[in-house]
Motif scaffolding. Sequence first.
Motif, PDB file in Angstrom:
ATOM      1  N   VAL A  45       0.831  -1.206   0.000  1.00 19.63           N
ATOM      2  CA  VAL A  45       0.000   0.000   0.000  1.00 19.63           C
ATOM      3  C   VAL A  45       0.867   1.258   0.000  1.00 19.63           C
ATOM      4  O   VAL A  45       0.591   2.216  -0.733  1.00 19.63           O
ATOM      5  CB  VAL A  45      -0.959  -0.007   1.205  1.00 19.63           C
ATOM      6  CG1 VAL A  45      -1.723   1.322   1.290  1.00 19.63           C
ATOM      7  CG2 VAL A  45      -1.932  -1.175   1.109  1.00 19.63           C
ATOM      8  N   ALA A  46       1.926   1.266   0.820  1.00 18.35           N
ATOM      9  CA  ALA A  46       2.810   2.437   0.870  1.00 18.35           C
ATOM     10  C   ALA A  46       3.455   2.685  -0.486  1.00 18.35           C
ATOM     11  O   ALA A  46       3.538   3.837  -0.951  1.00 18.35           O
ATOM     12  CB  ALA A  46       3.876   2.234   1.940  1.00 18.35           C
ATOM     13  N   ALA A  47       3.882   1.612  -1.147  1.00 17.98           N
ATOM     14  CA  ALA A  47       4.512   1.766  -2.460  1.00 17.98           C
ATOM     15  C   ALA A  47       3.512   2.307  -3.469  1.00 17.98           C
ATOM     16  O   ALA A  47       3.833   3.196  -4.267  1.00 17.98           O
ATOM     17  CB  ALA A  47       5.074   0.426  -2.928  1.00 17.98           C
ATOM     18  N   ARG A  48       2.290   1.796  -3.443  1.00 20.66           N
ATOM     19  CA  ARG A  48       1.275   2.249  -4.394  1.00 20.66           C
ATOM     20  C   ARG A  48       0.879   3.705  -4.130  1.00 20.66           C
ATOM     21  O   ARG A  48       0.608   4.462  -5.064  1.00 20.66           O
ATOM     22  CB  ARG A  48       0.043   1.344  -4.300  1.00 20.66           C
ATOM     23  CG  ARG A  48      -1.082   1.695  -5.281  1.00 20.66           C
ATOM     24  CD  ARG A  48      -0.666   1.453  -6.716  1.00 20.66           C
ATOM     25  NE  ARG A  48      -0.369   0.048  -6.958  1.00 20.66           N
ATOM     26  CZ  ARG A  48      -1.252  -0.837  -7.412  1.00 20.66           C
ATOM     27  NH1 ARG A  48      -2.487  -0.466  -7.693  1.00 20.66           N
ATOM     28  NH2 ARG A  48      -0.889  -2.097  -7.608  1.00 20.66           N
ATOM     29  N   ALA A  49       0.855   4.100  -2.857  1.00 23.45           N
ATOM     30  CA  ALA A  49       0.458   5.466  -2.504  1.00 23.45           C
ATOM     31  C   ALA A  49       1.599   6.462  -2.620  1.00 23.45           C
ATOM     32  O   ALA A  49       1.388   7.668  -2.510  1.00 23.45           O
ATOM     33  CB  ALA A  49      -0.096   5.486  -1.077  1.00 23.45           C
ATOM     34  N   GLY A  50       2.829   5.954  -2.808  1.00 24.39           N
ATOM     35  CA  GLY A  50       3.973   6.848  -2.891  1.00 24.39           C
ATOM     36  C   GLY A  50       4.311   7.487  -1.563  1.00 24.39           C
ATOM     37  O   GLY A  50       4.667   8.668  -1.474  1.00 24.39           O
ATOM     38  N   THR A  51       4.186   6.684  -0.489  1.00 23.82           N
ATOM     39  CA  THR A  51       4.502   7.196   0.841  1.00 23.82           C
ATOM     40  C   THR A  51       5.304   6.123   1.576  1.00 23.82           C
ATOM     41  O   THR A  51       5.825   5.198   0.961  1.00 23.82           O
ATOM     42  CB  THR A  51       3.213   7.578   1.595  1.00 23.82           C
ATOM     43  OG1 THR A  51       3.542   8.227   2.829  1.00 23.82           O
ATOM     44  CG2 THR A  51       2.338   6.370   1.871  1.00 23.82           C
ATOM     45  N   SER A  52       5.428   6.239   2.889  1.00 22.04           N
ATOM     46  CA  SER A  52       6.243   5.295   3.657  1.00 22.04           C
ATOM     47  C   SER A  52       5.381   4.509   4.633  1.00 22.04           C
ATOM     48  O   SER A  52       4.284   4.928   5.009  1.00 22.04           O
ATOM     49  CB  SER A  52       7.317   6.051   4.438  1.00 22.04           C
ATOM     50  OG  SER A  52       6.727   6.901   5.402  1.00 22.04           O
ATOM     51  N   LYS A  53       5.889   3.364   5.076  1.00 17.97           N
ATOM     52  CA  LYS A  53       5.152   2.538   6.029  1.00 17.97           C
ATOM     53  C   LYS A  53       4.882   3.267   7.343  1.00 17.97           C
ATOM     54  O   LYS A  53       3.786   3.129   7.895  1.00 17.97           O
ATOM     55  CB  LYS A  53       5.903   1.222   6.270  1.00 17.97           C
ATOM     56  CG  LYS A  53       5.869   0.276   5.090  1.00 17.97           C
ATOM     57  CD  LYS A  53       6.317  -1.121   5.491  1.00 17.97           C
ATOM     58  CE  LYS A  53       7.775  -1.127   5.933  1.00 17.97           C
ATOM     59  NZ  LYS A  53       8.230  -2.486   6.304  1.00 17.97           N
ATOM     60  N   PRO A  54       5.834   4.034   7.900  1.00 19.13           N
ATOM     61  CA  PRO A  54       5.529   4.735   9.150  1.00 19.13           C
ATOM     62  C   PRO A  54       4.320   5.667   9.044  1.00 19.13           C
ATOM     63  O   PRO A  54       3.584   5.839  10.018  1.00 19.13           O
ATOM     64  CB  PRO A  54       6.814   5.530   9.421  1.00 19.13           C
ATOM     65  CG  PRO A  54       7.889   4.715   8.780  1.00 19.13           C
ATOM     66  CD  PRO A  54       7.265   4.163   7.539  1.00 19.13           C
ATOM     67  N   VAL A  55       4.105   6.256   7.872  1.00 24.91           N
ATOM     68  CA  VAL A  55       2.938   7.121   7.677  1.00 24.91           C
ATOM     69  C   VAL A  55       1.658   6.310   7.861  1.00 24.91           C
ATOM     70  O   VAL A  55       0.695   6.770   8.474  1.00 24.91           O
ATOM     71  CB  VAL A  55       2.973   7.771   6.273  1.00 24.91           C
ATOM     72  CG1 VAL A  55       1.659   8.485   5.977  1.00 24.91           C
ATOM     73  CG2 VAL A  55       4.127   8.750   6.171  1.00 24.91           C
ATOM     74  N   LEU A  56       1.661   5.091   7.340  1.00 23.44           N
ATOM     75  CA  LEU A  56       0.488   4.229   7.485  1.00 23.44           C
ATOM     76  C   LEU A  56       0.324   3.764   8.919  1.00 23.44           C
ATOM     77  O   LEU A  56      -0.787   3.783   9.470  1.00 23.44           O
ATOM     78  CB  LEU A  56       0.612   3.016   6.557  1.00 23.44           C
ATOM     79  CG  LEU A  56       0.112   3.172   5.125  1.00 23.44           C
ATOM     80  CD1 LEU A  56       0.898   4.235   4.368  1.00 23.44           C
ATOM     81  CD2 LEU A  56       0.162   1.839   4.382  1.00 23.44           C
ATOM     82  N   TYR A  57       1.419   3.347   9.554  1.00 22.39           N
ATOM     83  CA  TYR A  57       1.341   2.828  10.921  1.00 22.39           C
ATOM     84  C   TYR A  57       0.819   3.880  11.896  1.00 22.39           C
ATOM     85  O   TYR A  57       0.110   3.551  12.861  1.00 22.39           O
ATOM     86  CB  TYR A  57       2.715   2.344  11.385  1.00 22.39           C
ATOM     87  CG  TYR A  57       3.083   0.965  10.892  1.00 22.39           C
ATOM     88  CD1 TYR A  57       2.371  -0.153  11.316  1.00 22.39           C
ATOM     89  CD2 TYR A  57       4.153   0.776  10.022  1.00 22.39           C
ATOM     90  CE1 TYR A  57       2.707  -1.428  10.870  1.00 22.39           C
ATOM     91  CE2 TYR A  57       4.501  -0.490   9.565  1.00 22.39           C
ATOM     92  CZ  TYR A  57       3.775  -1.586   9.990  1.00 22.39           C
ATOM     93  OH  TYR A  57       4.101  -2.834   9.544  1.00 22.39           O
TER      94      TYR A  57
END
Length: 212
Positions: A45-57
């Motif tokens: 999801v982070a790769a598809r959204a162009g962001t990082s895993k910490p942002v999601l967590y």
Amino acid sequence: MGVVVSERRAEGTRRRGAALENAITDAAWEVLVEQGYNGFTYEAVAARAGTSKPVLYRRWPQREDLLIATLTRYWRPLDIPDTGSLRQDALTLLRTVNAERARAVILMRIQLADYFRETGTNFSDLRSRLRPADQTPPFATLVDRAIQRGELTDVPRPERVVNLPFDLVRHDMLMTMGAVPDEAIVEIVDSVWLPLLSHEGEPHSTTIEQLS
């Protein structure tokens, strides 16, 4: 390729608030559709959204939290029709369900099979989580309005009877893996549901002696 990814990440870091969360849940939906629950990971999801895993967590500490947020975004509340006729209300609502929910219903049954096994839940449990706690089921609202208009008698009716049209349409969606033909929707309302509602409002004449 690396330049493109870097540009997407840079763009992702500039997004804030609702714009960022919408971009993430949009990306999460795409991942879920393409890869199912097993592929529904923070990394993907982070790769598809162009962001990082910490942002999601930070927003969704558990994968299930992200899943529910994603499904909620794509399981929008239905507009409840009020045409002045129970029959027309039911047909309008079912046609809306058919047009707007068919793909989501099929997706959740198929792509979330592993989620249901992992959590020990089912489609009905998930639907309850996606519906606001204080929201009256749509067909219960239609029946209540019909009673107020005098179209139906005010008697207790089982929840299963009230919600039967949606259950039958959903069954047909899953059996055919697609939208339901309009003639089937009309048949559900005219030949099954409305007669059943009227019957539920009549005194039951069958006695114990007749059943013996």
